[in-house]
Motif scaffolding. Structure first.
Motif, PDB file in Angstrom:
ATOM      1  N   ALA A  36       0.823  -1.206   0.000  1.00 27.21           N
ATOM      2  CA  ALA A  36       0.000   0.000   0.000  1.00 27.21           C
ATOM      3  C   ALA A  36       0.859   1.259   0.000  1.00 27.21           C
ATOM      4  CB  ALA A  36      -0.920   0.001   1.215  1.00 27.21           C
ATOM      5  N   GLU A  37       2.135   1.135   0.365  1.00 22.30           N
ATOM      6  CA  GLU A  37       3.031   2.286   0.399  1.00 22.30           C
ATOM      7  C   GLU A  37       3.907   2.383  -0.848  1.00 22.30           C
ATOM      8  OE1 GLU A  37       5.242   1.787   3.984  1.00 22.30           O
ATOM      9  OE2 GLU A  37       3.715   2.779   5.221  1.00 22.30           O
ATOM     10  N   LEU A  38       3.846   1.378  -1.709  1.00 21.24           N
ATOM     11  CA  LEU A  38       4.770   1.339  -2.836  1.00 21.24           C
ATOM     12  C   LEU A  38       4.071   1.683  -4.142  1.00 21.24           C
ATOM     13  CD1 LEU A  38       6.810  -1.893  -2.050  1.00 21.24           C
ATOM     14  CD2 LEU A  38       7.357   0.475  -1.459  1.00 21.24           C
ATOM     15  N   ASP A  39       4.824   2.292  -5.022  1.00 22.62           N
ATOM     16  CA  ASP A  39       4.352   2.539  -6.373  1.00 22.62           C
ATOM     17  C   ASP A  39       4.419   1.223  -7.143  1.00 22.62           C
ATOM     18  OD1 ASP A  39       3.736   4.218  -8.780  1.00 22.62           O
ATOM     19  OD2 ASP A  39       5.723   3.502  -9.358  1.00 22.62           O
ATOM     20  N   GLU A  40       3.323   0.841  -7.739  1.00 20.21           N
ATOM     21  CA  GLU A  40       3.231  -0.462  -8.386  1.00 20.21           C
ATOM     22  C   GLU A  40       4.221  -0.623  -9.528  1.00 20.21           C
ATOM     23  OE1 GLU A  40      -0.207  -3.301 -10.485  1.00 20.21           O
ATOM     24  OE2 GLU A  40      -0.697  -1.292  -9.737  1.00 20.21           O
ATOM     25  N   THR A  91       7.255   1.196 -10.216  1.00 24.06           N
ATOM     26  CA  THR A  91       8.691   1.348  -9.975  1.00 24.06           C
ATOM     27  C   THR A  91       9.189   0.680  -8.691  1.00 24.06           C
ATOM     28  OG1 THR A  91       8.383   3.435  -8.782  1.00 24.06           O
ATOM     29  CG2 THR A  91       8.617   3.566 -11.190  1.00 24.06           C
ATOM     30  N   GLY A  92       8.281   0.341  -7.771  1.00 26.98           N
ATOM     31  CA  GLY A  92       8.705  -0.235  -6.510  1.00 26.98           C
ATOM     32  C   GLY A  92       9.181   0.795  -5.503  1.00 26.98           C
ATOM     33  N   SER A  93       9.207   2.060  -5.894  1.00 24.56           N
ATOM     34  CA  SER A  93       9.556   3.133  -4.951  1.00 24.56           C
ATOM     35  C   SER A  93       8.314   3.483  -4.139  1.00 24.56           C
ATOM     36  CB  SER A  93      10.060   4.358  -5.713  1.00 24.56           C
ATOM     37  OG  SER A  93       9.046   4.842  -6.587  1.00 24.56           O
ATOM     38  N   TYR A  94       8.489   4.333  -3.121  1.00 24.50           N
ATOM     39  CA  TYR A  94       7.331   4.764  -2.353  1.00 24.50           C
ATOM     40  C   TYR A  94       6.353   5.521  -3.254  1.00 24.50           C
ATOM     41  CZ  TYR A  94       9.881   3.648   1.940  1.00 24.50           C
ATOM     42  OH  TYR A  94      10.557   3.005   2.939  1.00 24.50           O
ATOM     43  N   ASN A  95       5.052   5.358  -2.971  1.00 20.76           N
ATOM     44  CA  ASN A  95       4.086   6.140  -3.732  1.00 20.76           C
ATOM     45  C   ASN A  95       3.997   7.551  -3.162  1.00 20.76           C
ATOM     46  OD1 ASN A  95       2.431   5.956  -1.432  1.00 20.76           O
ATOM     47  ND2 ASN A  95       1.356   4.167  -2.227  1.00 20.76           N
ATOM     48  N   ARG A  96       3.215   8.402  -3.817  1.00 16.03           N
ATOM     49  CA  ARG A  96       3.181   9.811  -3.429  1.00 16.03           C
ATOM     50  C   ARG A  96       2.685   9.988  -1.996  1.00 16.03           C
ATOM     51  NH1 ARG A  96       1.825  15.089  -6.733  1.00 16.03           N
ATOM     52  NH2 ARG A  96       1.343  16.525  -5.040  1.00 16.03           N
ATOM     53  N   ARG A  97       1.631   9.278  -1.632  1.00 20.09           N
ATOM     54  CA  ARG A  97       1.089   9.430  -0.275  1.00 20.09           C
ATOM     55  C   ARG A  97       2.138   9.097   0.770  1.00 20.09           C
ATOM     56  NH1 ARG A  97      -0.831   5.871   3.244  1.00 20.09           N
ATOM     57  NH2 ARG A  97      -0.693   4.190   1.717  1.00 20.09           N
ATOM     58  N   CYS A  98       2.886   8.022   0.530  1.00 20.73           N
ATOM     59  CA  CYS A  98       3.875   7.593   1.514  1.00 20.73           C
ATOM     60  C   CYS A  98       5.078   8.538   1.564  1.00 20.73           C
ATOM     61  CB  CYS A  98       4.329   6.170   1.181  1.00 20.73           C
ATOM     62  SG  CYS A  98       5.520   5.510   2.361  1.00 20.73           S
ATOM     63  N   ILE A  99       5.576   8.947   0.395  1.00 24.25           N
ATOM     64  CA  ILE A  99       6.766   9.797   0.389  1.00 24.25           C
ATOM     65  C   ILE A  99       6.448  11.162   0.996  1.00 24.25           C
ATOM     66  CG2 ILE A  99       6.466  10.791  -1.911  1.00 24.25           C
ATOM     67  CD1 ILE A  99       9.768   9.556  -0.324  1.00 24.25           C
ATOM     68  N   ILE A 143      21.884   5.064  -3.381  1.00 21.44           N
ATOM     69  CA  ILE A 143      21.599   5.979  -2.274  1.00 21.44           C
ATOM     70  C   ILE A 143      21.852   5.259  -0.954  1.00 21.44           C
ATOM     71  CG2 ILE A 143      19.929   7.371  -3.556  1.00 21.44           C
ATOM     72  CD1 ILE A 143      17.669   5.789  -2.250  1.00 21.44           C
ATOM     73  N   ARG A 144      21.850   6.008   0.132  1.00 16.81           N
ATOM     74  CA  ARG A 144      22.135   5.443   1.447  1.00 16.81           C
ATOM     75  C   ARG A 144      20.899   4.727   2.009  1.00 16.81           C
ATOM     76  NH1 ARG A 144      23.247  10.569   4.790  1.00 16.81           N
ATOM     77  NH2 ARG A 144      21.232  10.969   3.817  1.00 16.81           N
ATOM     78  N   PRO A 145      21.113   3.835   2.965  1.00 17.77           N
ATOM     79  CA  PRO A 145      19.964   3.145   3.580  1.00 17.77           C
ATOM     80  C   PRO A 145      18.979   4.092   4.262  1.00 17.77           C
ATOM     81  CG  PRO A 145      22.004   1.990   4.092  1.00 17.77           C
ATOM     82  CD  PRO A 145      22.405   3.272   3.434  1.00 17.77           C
ATOM     83  N   ASP A 146      19.462   5.228   4.755  1.00 20.95           N
ATOM     84  CA  ASP A 146      18.590   6.163   5.461  1.00 20.95           C
ATOM     85  C   ASP A 146      17.819   7.086   4.527  1.00 20.95           C
ATOM     86  OD1 ASP A 146      19.404   5.118   7.857  1.00 20.95           O
ATOM     87  OD2 ASP A 146      20.961   6.629   8.200  1.00 20.95           O
ATOM     88  N   ASP A 147      18.179   7.097   3.256  1.00 21.35           N
ATOM     89  CA  ASP A 147      17.492   7.961   2.297  1.00 21.35           C
ATOM     90  C   ASP A 147      16.150   7.344   1.898  1.00 21.35           C
ATOM     91  OD1 ASP A 147      19.723   9.591   2.389  1.00 21.35           O
ATOM     92  OD2 ASP A 147      20.652   8.656   0.635  1.00 21.35           O
ATOM     93  N   HIS A 148      15.228   8.200   1.484  1.00 25.50           N
ATOM     94  CA  HIS A 148      13.899   7.745   1.058  1.00 25.50           C
ATOM     95  C   HIS A 148      13.639   8.237  -0.361  1.00 25.50           C
ATOM     96  CE1 HIS A 148      13.235   6.609   5.185  1.00 25.50           C
ATOM     97  NE2 HIS A 148      13.415   7.858   5.597  1.00 25.50           N
ATOM     98  N   PHE A 149      13.157   7.315  -1.199  1.00 25.50           N
ATOM     99  CA  PHE A 149      12.966   7.627  -2.607  1.00 25.50           C
ATOM    100  C   PHE A 149      11.548   7.226  -3.003  1.00 25.50           C
ATOM    101  CE2 PHE A 149      13.407   6.249  -7.143  1.00 25.50           C
ATOM    102  CZ  PHE A 149      13.661   7.501  -7.676  1.00 25.50           C
ATOM    103  N   GLY A 150      10.803   8.183  -3.577  1.00 25.63           N
ATOM    104  CA  GLY A 150       9.420   7.893  -3.944  1.00 25.63           C
ATOM    105  C   GLY A 150       9.012   8.591  -5.223  1.00 25.63           C
ATOM    106  N   ARG A 151       7.975   8.036  -5.824  1.00 23.16           N
ATOM    107  CA  ARG A 151       7.452   8.624  -7.074  1.00 23.16           C
ATOM    108  C   ARG A 151       6.474   9.734  -6.712  1.00 23.16           C
ATOM    109  NH1 ARG A 151       4.511   5.193 -11.940  1.00 23.16           N
ATOM    110  NH2 ARG A 151       4.693   6.810 -13.579  1.00 23.16           N
TER     111      ARG A 151
END
Length: 385
Positions: free
Chosen positions: A225-229, A231-239, A294-302
């Protein structure tokens, strides 16, 4: 003495666990499974009453009770079983939360025991002992309210028999055969209680495993529910939620924080020239590339379309710009010809560092302004604001 309250635990425990976890809107296969379980239970009940009738037959053969008692007991038990079996096949139980109709079954079987307790008090203890087995069965399926109700019914009936009458309730042991029959009464009850205990233990183990599986599945659902279907990155709501959290965390810790709004250059041309399936593969490859660098602490989302948001906690100013420029170079140097000969993909990004008066919205607005500046300068570049 036996009772009609047994079933086959090893064969049906897994199915019982599955049904416990099934919604009320049961599928046809679930209803069929329930019916099969009930048939197994009724077969067990017939066997149980048959054993009980055999013990009564020993008493009758010795003369402790009339010869009609075993057959009447067996026929009475089969009559109760038959009624509930017909209701089961008609789907009556499936209309209720408790599709076994446990309270009604327990009440009917208890009533039969009390009838024979009053009618044949000379071996009354045999019928009283069966009540323990009936309740052992009931506790596997009853709610607290149902248990209290049936217990109250049993208490009233026992009080009427023991306190409201002077019936000589006993257990004959005058002869060898009577002792054997009396022993078999308790042996069968204890054995069937142990059998039901194994049922409960098996069911608890299965339910425990199912709970672990459900917990893992629920966790996976939350992740999806948190991932963009695509790309596998976080979706907009989550990021965006993570952006709010990082802004708050940075303020509390007085730590730097940077974000980058990244856009794939001329992505519409890629879709127009090579088709949307190729465009989707480009987005996936880009996302995988970013994740790998990117680093483990970084967050990447669409963030939307071909725009992505990268959160860089603990980084500020030139360090963030250098990191994004490194990512830009990695993407530009990838071999994109596998998707189409001569294809080239580049990115532009706007990088900003959190200011004291920034909110998540103003923080993001400055990143968007920096991205616009990078595009205005010719794309394939990083701009800071």
């Amino acid at each position: 003495m036996s009772t009609a309250a047994t079933s086959f635990p090893e064969r049906s425990a897994a199915e019982v666990a599955d049904i416990v976890l099934t919604p009320e809107a049961a599928a046809p296969e679930v209803l069929a499974r329930r019916a099969r379980q009930r048939r197994q239970m009724y077969i067990g009940q017939v066997a149980s009453y048959s054993l009980g009738a055999f013990v009564l037959l020993l008493y009758a053969y010795d003369g402790a009770v009339h010869m009609n008692v075993p057959s009447l007991f067996w026929v009475g038990g089969l009559l109760i079983i038959g009624i509930f079996a017909v209701m089961s096949e008609a789907g009556v139980g499936d209309k209720h939360t408790d599709h076994y109709l446990t309270v009604f079954q327990i009440s009917a079987h208890m009533a039969l025991q009390f009838v024979f307790l009053v009618s044949v008090p000379a071996i009354g203890i045999a019928f009283v002992s069966v009540l323990f087995l009936i309740f052992a069965f009931g506790t596997l399926r009853m709610t607290s309210a149902q248990a209290m109700l049936t217990w109250a019914i049993a208490t009233i009936a026992l009080a009427a028999v023991f306190l409201g009458s002077d019936l000589p309730i006993g257990m004959p042991v005058a002869t060898r055969l009577q002792r054997i029959a009396s022993m078999l009464c308790f042996v069968l009850v204890i054995g069937q209680c142990a059998f039901l205990g194994l049922f409960g233990a098996t069911l608890r183990k299965i339910l425990y495993r199912r709970s672990i599986e459900l917990k893992a599945a629920y966790q996976r659902i939350e992740e999806l529910a948190e991932l963009d279907e695509l790309t596998g990155s976080y979706n907009r709501r989550c990021i965006m939620r993570l952006l709010d959290a990082e802004v708050e965390k940075s303020r509390q810790a007085s730590a730097p924080c940077a974000i980058a709004l990244i856009d794939l250059d001329w992505f519409k041309r890629i879709n127009d020239a090579h088709g949307h399936p190729v465009g989707d593969e480009v987005l996936r490859t880009f996302a995988i590339t970013i994740f790998a660098n990117i680093r483990p602490d970084d967050h990447f989302g669409r963030y939307g379309g071909e725009e992505f948001l990268l959160l860089l906690p603990g980084i500020a100013n030139e360090a963030a710009s250098r990191m994004l420029d490194r990512l830009r170079g990695i993407v530009a140097e990838l071999d994109w010809s596998a998707f189409s000969p001569g294809m080239r993909v580049t990115i532009s990004a706007g990088v900003v560092t959190l200011r004291d008066n920034d909110t998540a919205d103003t923080f993001l607005a400055r990143a968007d302004s920096a991205l616009y500046s990078a595009k205005a300068q010719g794309r394939n570049r990083i701009a800071m604001s």
